[in-house]
Write a protein that holds these residues in place. Structure first.
Motif, PDB file in Angstrom:
ATOM      1  N   ASP A 107       0.834  -1.194   0.000  1.00 19.35           N
ATOM      2  CA  ASP A 107       0.000   0.000   0.000  1.00 19.35           C
ATOM      3  C   ASP A 107       0.877   1.254   0.000  1.00 19.35           C
ATOM      4  OD1 ASP A 107      -2.094  -1.833   0.349  1.00 19.35           O
ATOM      5  OD2 ASP A 107      -3.209  -0.382   1.556  1.00 19.35           O
ATOM      6  N   ARG A 108       0.343   2.325  -0.560  1.00 19.70           N
ATOM      7  CA  ARG A 108       1.048   3.586  -0.606  1.00 19.70           C
ATOM      8  C   ARG A 108       0.031   4.717  -0.625  1.00 19.70           C
ATOM      9  NH1 ARG A 108       4.687   4.329  -5.083  1.00 19.70           N
ATOM     10  NH2 ARG A 108       4.278   6.549  -4.872  1.00 19.70           N
ATOM     11  N   TYR A 109       0.472   5.886  -0.202  1.00 15.29           N
ATOM     12  CA  TYR A 109      -0.340   7.087  -0.361  1.00 15.29           C
ATOM     13  C   TYR A 109      -0.373   7.402  -1.856  1.00 15.29           C
ATOM     14  CZ  TYR A 109      -2.225  11.728   0.801  1.00 15.29           C
ATOM     15  OH  TYR A 109      -3.021  12.841   0.928  1.00 15.29           O
ATOM     16  N   VAL A 110      -1.565   7.489  -2.421  1.00  9.17           N
ATOM     17  CA  VAL A 110      -1.718   7.663  -3.863  1.00  9.17           C
ATOM     18  C   VAL A 110      -2.064   9.118  -4.166  1.00  9.17           C
ATOM     19  CG1 VAL A 110      -2.926   6.933  -5.946  1.00  9.17           C
ATOM     20  CG2 VAL A 110      -2.464   5.279  -4.132  1.00  9.17           C
ATOM     21  N   ALA A 111      -1.211   9.768  -4.939  1.00  4.41           N
ATOM     22  CA  ALA A 111      -1.451  11.133  -5.389  1.00  4.41           C
ATOM     23  C   ALA A 111      -1.530  11.132  -6.915  1.00  4.41           C
ATOM     24  CB  ALA A 111      -0.337  12.063  -4.913  1.00  4.41           C
ATOM     25  N   TRP A 112      -1.840  12.322  -7.487  1.00  6.20           N
ATOM     26  CA  TRP A 112      -1.867  12.437  -8.947  1.00  6.20           C
ATOM     27  C   TRP A 112      -0.495  12.049  -9.495  1.00  6.20           C
ATOM     28  CZ3 TRP A 112      -5.557  14.595 -12.516  1.00  6.20           C
ATOM     29  CH2 TRP A 112      -5.065  14.777 -13.808  1.00  6.20           C
ATOM     30  N   GLY A 113      -0.466  11.100 -10.397  1.00  6.01           N
ATOM     31  CA  GLY A 113       0.799  10.648 -10.961  1.00  6.01           C
ATOM     32  C   GLY A 113       0.628  10.054 -12.331  1.00  6.01           C
ATOM     33  N   GLU A 114       1.748   9.923 -13.038  1.00  7.45           N
ATOM     34  CA  GLU A 114       1.744   9.471 -14.427  1.00  7.45           C
ATOM     35  C   GLU A 114       1.550   7.965 -14.572  1.00  7.45           C
ATOM     36  OE1 GLU A 114       2.190  11.857 -16.588  1.00  7.45           O
ATOM     37  OE2 GLU A 114       3.146  13.456 -15.442  1.00  7.45           O
ATOM     38  N   GLY A 115       1.932   7.200 -13.548  1.00  6.72           N
ATOM     39  CA  GLY A 115       2.041   5.758 -13.714  1.00  6.72           C
ATOM     40  C   GLY A 115       0.711   5.028 -13.745  1.00  6.72           C
ATOM     41  N   THR A 116       0.758   3.815 -14.260  1.00  5.53           N
ATOM     42  CA  THR A 116      -0.427   2.977 -14.343  1.00  5.53           C
ATOM     43  C   THR A 116      -1.021   2.737 -12.967  1.00  5.53           C
ATOM     44  OG1 THR A 116       0.553   1.869 -16.246  1.00  5.53           O
ATOM     45  CG2 THR A 116      -1.305   0.769 -15.188  1.00  5.53           C
ATOM     46  N   THR A 117      -0.169   2.550 -11.937  1.00  2.67           N
ATOM     47  CA  THR A 117      -0.659   2.300 -10.588  1.00  2.67           C
ATOM     48  C   THR A 117      -0.713   3.569  -9.742  1.00  2.67           C
ATOM     49  OG1 THR A 117       1.583   1.647  -9.918  1.00  2.67           O
ATOM     50  CG2 THR A 117       0.073  -0.106 -10.598  1.00  2.67           C
ATOM     51  N   ASP A 118      -0.438   4.726 -10.341  1.00  4.28           N
ATOM     52  CA  ASP A 118      -0.750   6.004  -9.710  1.00  4.28           C
ATOM     53  C   ASP A 118      -2.195   6.343 -10.066  1.00  4.28           C
ATOM     54  OD1 ASP A 118       1.927   6.403  -8.701  1.00  4.28           O
ATOM     55  OD2 ASP A 118       2.516   6.915 -10.756  1.00  4.28           O
ATOM     56  N   GLU A 119      -2.636   7.554  -9.794  1.00  2.41           N
ATOM     57  CA  GLU A 119      -4.028   7.890 -10.073  1.00  2.41           C
ATOM     58  C   GLU A 119      -4.163   9.266 -10.698  1.00  2.41           C
ATOM     59  OE1 GLU A 119      -6.912   6.951 -10.562  1.00  2.41           O
ATOM     60  OE2 GLU A 119      -6.614   4.863  -9.981  1.00  2.41           O
ATOM     61  N   MET A 120      -5.308   9.482 -11.325  1.00  2.00           N
ATOM     62  CA  MET A 120      -5.704  10.769 -11.873  1.00  2.00           C
ATOM     63  C   MET A 120      -7.193  10.971 -11.649  1.00  2.00           C
ATOM     64  SD  MET A 120      -3.633  11.064 -15.466  1.00  2.00           S
ATOM     65  CE  MET A 120      -1.837  10.980 -15.502  1.00  2.00           C
ATOM     66  N   CYS A 121      -7.601  12.227 -11.656  1.00  2.00           N
ATOM     67  CA  CYS A 121      -9.014  12.604 -11.647  1.00  2.00           C
ATOM     68  C   CYS A 121      -9.148  13.685 -12.700  1.00  2.00           C
ATOM     69  CB  CYS A 121      -9.436  13.133 -10.277  1.00  2.00           C
ATOM     70  SG  CYS A 121     -11.123  13.802 -10.241  1.00  2.00           S
ATOM     71  N   LEU A 122      -9.798  13.365 -13.796  1.00  2.00           N
ATOM     72  CA  LEU A 122      -9.813  14.286 -14.929  1.00  2.00           C
ATOM     73  C   LEU A 122     -11.160  14.281 -15.625  1.00  2.00           C
ATOM     74  CD1 LEU A 122      -8.239  16.157 -16.904  1.00  2.00           C
ATOM     75  CD2 LEU A 122      -7.801  14.114 -18.258  1.00  2.00           C
ATOM     76  N   GLY A 123     -11.733  15.460 -15.784  1.00  2.00           N
ATOM     77  CA  GLY A 123     -12.876  15.639 -16.651  1.00  2.00           C
ATOM     78  C   GLY A 123     -12.430  16.344 -17.917  1.00  2.00           C
ATOM     79  N   MET A 124     -13.117  16.107 -19.006  1.00  2.00           N
ATOM     80  CA  MET A 124     -12.770  16.700 -20.298  1.00  2.00           C
ATOM     81  C   MET A 124     -14.038  17.210 -20.973  1.00  2.00           C
ATOM     82  SD  MET A 124     -10.117  13.725 -21.255  1.00  2.00           S
ATOM     83  CE  MET A 124     -11.064  12.679 -20.140  1.00  2.00           C
ATOM     84  N   LEU A 125     -13.974  18.421 -21.454  1.00  2.00           N
ATOM     85  CA  LEU A 125     -15.099  19.032 -22.149  1.00  2.00           C
ATOM     86  C   LEU A 125     -14.686  19.392 -23.570  1.00  2.00           C
ATOM     87  CD1 LEU A 125     -16.325  21.547 -19.404  1.00  2.00           C
ATOM     88  CD2 LEU A 125     -17.006  19.154 -19.725  1.00  2.00           C
ATOM     89  N   GLN A 126     -15.546  19.069 -24.526  1.00  2.00           N
ATOM     90  CA  GLN A 126     -15.365  19.526 -25.899  1.00  2.00           C
ATOM     91  C   GLN A 126     -16.244  20.749 -26.076  1.00  2.00           C
ATOM     92  OE1 GLN A 126     -13.189  17.570 -27.645  1.00  2.00           O
ATOM     93  NE2 GLN A 126     -13.045  19.074 -29.266  1.00  2.00           N
ATOM     94  N   VAL A 127     -15.636  21.904 -26.353  1.00  2.00           N
ATOM     95  CA  VAL A 127     -16.392  23.154 -26.306  1.00  2.00           C
ATOM     96  C   VAL A 127     -16.166  23.995 -27.554  1.00  2.00           C
ATOM     97  CG1 VAL A 127     -16.158  23.164 -23.780  1.00  2.00           C
ATOM     98  CG2 VAL A 127     -14.581  24.522 -25.161  1.00  2.00           C
ATOM     99  N   THR A 128     -17.102  24.898 -27.809  1.00  2.00           N
ATOM    100  CA  THR A 128     -16.904  25.987 -28.756  1.00  2.00           C
ATOM    101  C   THR A 128     -16.995  27.288 -27.983  1.00  2.00           C
ATOM    102  OG1 THR A 128     -19.270  25.949 -29.288  1.00  2.00           O
ATOM    103  CG2 THR A 128     -17.780  24.762 -30.766  1.00  2.00           C
ATOM    104  N   ARG A 129     -16.397  28.340 -28.551  1.00  2.00           N
ATOM    105  CA  ARG A 129     -16.414  29.646 -27.928  1.00  2.00           C
ATOM    106  C   ARG A 129     -16.958  30.656 -28.936  1.00  2.00           C
ATOM    107  NH1 ARG A 129     -11.516  27.353 -25.927  1.00  2.00           N
ATOM    108  NH2 ARG A 129     -11.602  27.161 -23.653  1.00  2.00           N
ATOM    109  N   PRO A 130     -17.546  31.763 -28.466  1.00  2.00           N
ATOM    110  CA  PRO A 130     -18.083  32.750 -29.398  1.00  2.00           C
ATOM    111  C   PRO A 130     -17.006  33.253 -30.341  1.00  2.00           C
ATOM    112  CG  PRO A 130     -18.845  33.204 -27.179  1.00  2.00           C
ATOM    113  CD  PRO A 130     -17.808  32.120 -27.072  1.00  2.00           C
TER     114      PRO A 130
END
Length: 414
Positions: A391-414
């Motif tokens: 076990d380890r403290y899991v923070a945002w990281g690049e690795g497969t066994t690290d973690e991310m929280c990401l939302g993505m929006l496809q947007v247009t602007r005026p």
């Protein structure tokens, strides 16, 4: 292969968060992924629909001497009048390895040329992973004509194909998460993405594409030659320009009470380990708190609220976490009478990360969007990727066994 240099410049919170993440699909629509005639398109091939008098935008890239192999596309949605489909591929095979001698992940960027002699609209993408066992995900980035020389220099500076690229391509050190340069991607479950009629991503003449590949070394070594199909429409058309807005949030997942005696259960020690595996880019874990206006607070549920600086219209939405993700939600106008949930995945499935088209939602400046993720440690007892790992403290990281929280929006602007 010689030892690869560490990235020379630390990106800001916006820059790191903008491109250290995985995108399921950047287009609001999706379909299949093979040429209508069947078979696999190779560099040098370009498939054109009934042009109805339009001039195809762009030509195929690569040469007939390409020695690699990549996944056969699935059934594709038909090309629309005037569109072409062209394939760009890594010029040669690449065998991934841990770039700093430690860790189980390799991020590598490859510079590809769609050979655009005139402007074009990108109306769809389909990534073709060459070695699906080791390819964790792929992101496609737009390289403006004025960036090409810098990209070629980075490519030439390292031996072998491509260059190490934790945190993105390294060409936009101050890239804004409100308008990321990535234009398409592949992750497990990803299919061909196709924009709605009348929409596209603008590619100027002379633009290049960077293909960033995240290799998961836990599955063992093996060469890869990945490719991507681009769906293009003439740049003379009066399309609305699509942009990708990224909504990253911190991850602060503590060890379980009965498993918290390990050295990496301390947050500071866990971040040092991230630095050893990914260099200075691992500071994303702290920099995201700057972006979100939060402070590190251990817990399974983390959120980030962003206030818009300008009006946007949202056309598509997607989310991304890694293996310890349990659920993800994206809301607009949170905690107001106008609150609305535009993405709700109550049981996260890493192997199904497709984007969701939504009915257009218009937001004005100073309105807010919020992403919330739930991660759990008990999943490490059930997933083979964590076998033998404490076990380890899991923070945002690049690795497969690290973690991310990401939302993505496809947007247009005026």
């Amino acid at each position: 292969m010689s030892t690869r240099p560490r990235p020379s410049r630390l990106r800001t919170a916006l820059a790191v968060a903008a491109s250290t993440l995985l995108l399921a699909a950047c287009g609001p629509g999706s379909g299949g992924s093979a040429d209508p005639a069947g078979g696999v398109a190779r560099p040098g091939d370009s498939t054109t629909a009934d042009t109805a008098g339009d001039t195809p935008a762009g030509t195929a890239a690569g040469t007939d001497t390409h020695a690699g192999h990549y996944a056969k596309p699935r059934k594709a949605s038909p090309l629309r009048p005037g569109e072409t489909r062209t394939t760009i591929a890594m010029p040669g095979g690449y065998t991934p390895s841990a770039p700093y001698g430690t860790g189980t992940d390799d991020y590598r960027c490859f510079l590809l040329d769609p050979e655009l002699d005139e402007p074009a609209w990108l109306t769809g993408t389909q990534v073709l992973p060459g070695n699906p066992d080791t390819v964790h995900h792929v992101i496609l980035f737009r390289v403006r004509p004025d960036q090409v020389a810098a990209a070629e220099a980075k490519d030439a500076a390292e031996e072998g194909e491509g260059w190490t690229c934790f945190g993105g391509t390294g060409l936009d050190p101050f890239q804004d998460v409100n308008d990321a340069s990535w234009i398409g991607a592949w992750a497990p479950g990803g299919k061909e993405t196709v924009t709605k009629p009348g929409f596209g991503t603008r590619l100027e003449a002379g633009s290049r594409i960077v293909m960033q590949v995240h290799y998961n070394l836990l599955t063992g070594p093996g060469p890869d030659t990945s490719a991507a199909q681009l769906r293009l429409a003439p740049g003379t058309r009066p399309y609305q320009a699509l942009h990708t807005m990224l909504l990253p949030a911190p991850v602060e997942l503590p060890c379980r009470p009965k498993h918290d005696d390990g050295p990496l259960c301390d947050r500071d020690a866990a971040l040092v380990d991230l630095h050893e595996r990914f260099g200075a880019e691992a500071r994303t874990a702290d920099l995201l708190h700057v972006l979100c206006g939060t402070k590190p607070q251990p817990g399974e549920v983390q959120s980030c609220v962003r206030t818009l600086a300008e009006p946007i219209t949202i056309h598509g939405v997607a989310g991304h976490m890694h293996l310890l993700g349990r659920s993800i939600r994206i809301e607009v106008n949170p905690d107001t009478p106008q609150a609305r949930t535009i993405l709700d995945i109550p049981v996260w499935d890493f192997d199904d990360q497709g984007s969701r088209p939504i009915a257009p939602i218009h937001l004005e400046a100073f309105q807010q969007v919020k992403v919330t993720c739930h991660h759990v440690q008990w999943l490490r007892d059930r997933l083979p990727a964590f076998e033998g790992q404490p076990d380890r403290y899991v923070a945002w990281g690049e690795g497969t066994t690290d973690e991310m929280c990401l939302g993505m929006l496809q947007v247009t602007r005026p």
